[in-house]
Design a protein around this motif. Sequence first.
Motif, PDB file in Angstrom:
ATOM      1  N   ILE B 198      40.425  40.401  36.185  1.00 11.00           N
ATOM      2  CA  ILE B 198      41.429  39.360  35.930  1.00 11.00           C
ATOM      3  C   ILE B 198      42.669  39.614  36.774  1.00 11.00           C
ATOM      4  O   ILE B 198      43.242  38.694  37.359  1.00 11.00           O
ATOM      5  CB  ILE B 198      41.733  39.298  34.420  1.00 11.00           C
ATOM      6  N   GLU B 201      41.939  38.845  40.464  1.00 12.85           N
ATOM      7  CA  GLU B 201      41.809  37.392  40.634  1.00 12.85           C
ATOM      8  C   GLU B 201      43.192  36.753  40.791  1.00 12.85           C
ATOM      9  O   GLU B 201      43.398  35.901  41.655  1.00 12.85           O
ATOM     10  CB  GLU B 201      41.083  36.813  39.416  1.00 12.85           C
ATOM     11  N   LYS B 202      44.134  37.203  39.966  1.00 16.18           N
ATOM     12  CA  LYS B 202      45.499  36.673  40.077  1.00 16.18           C
ATOM     13  C   LYS B 202      46.089  37.002  41.452  1.00 16.18           C
ATOM     14  O   LYS B 202      46.730  36.158  42.082  1.00 16.18           O
ATOM     15  CB  LYS B 202      46.398  37.250  38.965  1.00 16.18           C
ATOM     16  N   LEU B 205      44.533  34.844  44.166  1.00 15.87           N
ATOM     17  CA  LEU B 205      45.053  33.469  44.094  1.00 15.87           C
ATOM     18  C   LEU B 205      46.456  33.374  44.696  1.00 15.87           C
ATOM     19  O   LEU B 205      46.837  32.345  45.253  1.00 15.87           O
ATOM     20  CB  LEU B 205      45.067  32.978  42.638  1.00 15.87           C
ATOM     21  N   ASP B 206      47.205  34.463  44.601  1.00 12.65           N
ATOM     22  CA  ASP B 206      48.552  34.466  45.191  1.00 12.65           C
ATOM     23  C   ASP B 206      48.526  34.408  46.728  1.00 12.65           C
ATOM     24  O   ASP B 206      49.537  34.093  47.345  1.00 12.65           O
ATOM     25  CB  ASP B 206      49.332  35.718  44.740  1.00 12.65           C
ATOM     26  N   LEU B 208      46.494  32.427  48.465  1.00 15.61           N
ATOM     27  CA  LEU B 208      45.901  31.151  48.901  1.00 15.61           C
ATOM     28  C   LEU B 208      46.754  30.429  49.940  1.00 15.61           C
ATOM     29  O   LEU B 208      47.971  30.286  49.765  1.00 15.61           O
ATOM     30  CB  LEU B 208      45.759  30.226  47.703  1.00 15.61           C
TER      31      LEU B 208
END
Lengths: 315, 315
Positions: B198, B201-202, B205-206, B208
Amino acid sequence: MRITIQQAAQRLLSQDRILILSHKSPDGDTLGSAYALLYALYAQNKTAQVICGDPIPPQFAYLSDGEKNVSFEPSFIVAVDVASRELLGKALSDYALRVDLCIDHHRMNEGYAKETLVDDQAAAACELLYAVIREMDVPITGRIASCLYTGIATDSGCFKYPNTTARTHQIAADLIEAGADYVRINRELFDTKSRARIEIEKQVLDTLSFAENGRIAWACITQEMLHNTGAQESELEGLAALPRMIEGVEVGITLREQQDGKYKISVRTAQKADAAAICAVFGGGGHLRAAGCRTACPYEEAVEKLLAAAKKELE
Amino acid sequence: MRITIQQAAQRLLSQDRILILSHKSPDGDTLGSAYALLYALYAQNKTAQVICGDPIPPQFAYLSDGEKNVSFEPSFIVAVDVASRELLGKALSDYALRVDLCIDHHRMNEGYAKETLVDDQAAAACELLYAVIREMDVPITGRIASCLYTGIATDSGCFKYPNTTARTHQIAADLIEAGADYVRINRELFDTKSRARIEIEKQVLDTLSFAENGRIAWACITQEMLHNTGAQESELEGLAALPRMIEGVEVGITLREQQDGKYKISVRTAQKADAAAICAVFGGGGHLRAAGCRTACPYEEAVEKLLAAAKKELE
């Protein structure tokens, strides 16, 4: 009174001017069931209509593509995927006392309709609608197949939740062969996230707390998060499942702050705890692995009561 | 030479001392295929063994539960879900030149084996193994069913990817009826995330970034993220799909930094672009919607070349 698939099909075939009710805050299963039945009744040249107390979320707009504009005084009322009168919401409360037939898959169905077809082994109400429509001898068109696929896929988490059975997959195979637009449906429902959704997911994950050595996890979704991410109601689907997804978690809880400051609570459980029993602490209910309730308690107090109920379930 | 399911079954039945090869960085499909075939061969009293150039990831450890400890000089070598010799990895390179039979579902299979059973319409190599094992007249035990279900579920994204067909669901229904431990498998593979997963994943995503009005998205997974989250190799499964999941994205790319500073690149596409064609820019390949490649280019240069290839595909 409980009735069979055959009896439910007979009732529908013998009636006309049929009103189909979906539950409030509609999901893919109640809407997929309602529109599949609508198109099946059209195929039998019946006058019929679907109504729902809340607007159809945009990702399910395609379900109503084949709807005709009609107005009539209903002579037969069917509720689909609606476990209790209360779930029809205020807007449909006039109909709540005179539902003729309810087709549902909730263990806790309150039996409020004159006749009820219920099977809590079905992953979705759409599994029952599939059986009823076949029994009505209506060919499963691509349009009907897409509606039924939508309900089955949403309620089974695209075949990953434990409510999925061999029968769920057999029906999915039939629906794909009948022309369900499943590639597009899967992509939109399960494989697409808006940027707002990704942002709110990160914020919700930041609120994660744990108890009982990580066996209970909870998270909060606040009005402020909705405002600062711009996420819409329809973009929150599945957030309730996040805490339970974490390794070792047996009870996952989300508390979602409502506009009036009250909390809407979702409980998801792994193998041991009964989610419906935990939600009973605030007068709620649902399924063994997924249930919900609401409370006007302040946040800390709500968490405390839920944790106590969850601990009792884990013992 | 291409052969049929019937011929593949005959070859296996007529041989003994069979060595089964999985591809390096093994996934659920190559391992599920290998162990399903191993147990089917055991049922025919054959001496057989599975080998793989890399360790089995912990979430797939259950697949090898029924493995016997044997040692033998192989007289027949089968590769499953292995599209090219190179994918066997260095550890198995001695066997790479003498593969007798390859069972695979990759469009780009290089035909390196003496005989090849390939069907690129199959969502997983396990779909083909299911057909071969049935043709071998071996009963599908619960253990074999769990192996086949694992491969089908992992390669189809638990039935949500576009490679899923009616046949995929029919086979899943049969495997569940045969006793596949699908509830546990789904929970562990698709509904459980470690806290480290988790967190990473965060962080991914940062990173992107978007190009072409949000039609191309890319993200980076660095060695530093692995260190600061403690995420293991086996916890990165599915991260490659994240950029493509964002609304409006037609080409999603992840660049994963390796220990030697090189990049392992994954490309996922929605409806238009050919992922394999994009990966060809660095000599890679794969499927129409999912492909991969590697490069020693610096990050900025790698991104530039991938974006150019992706834009060409979107034209």
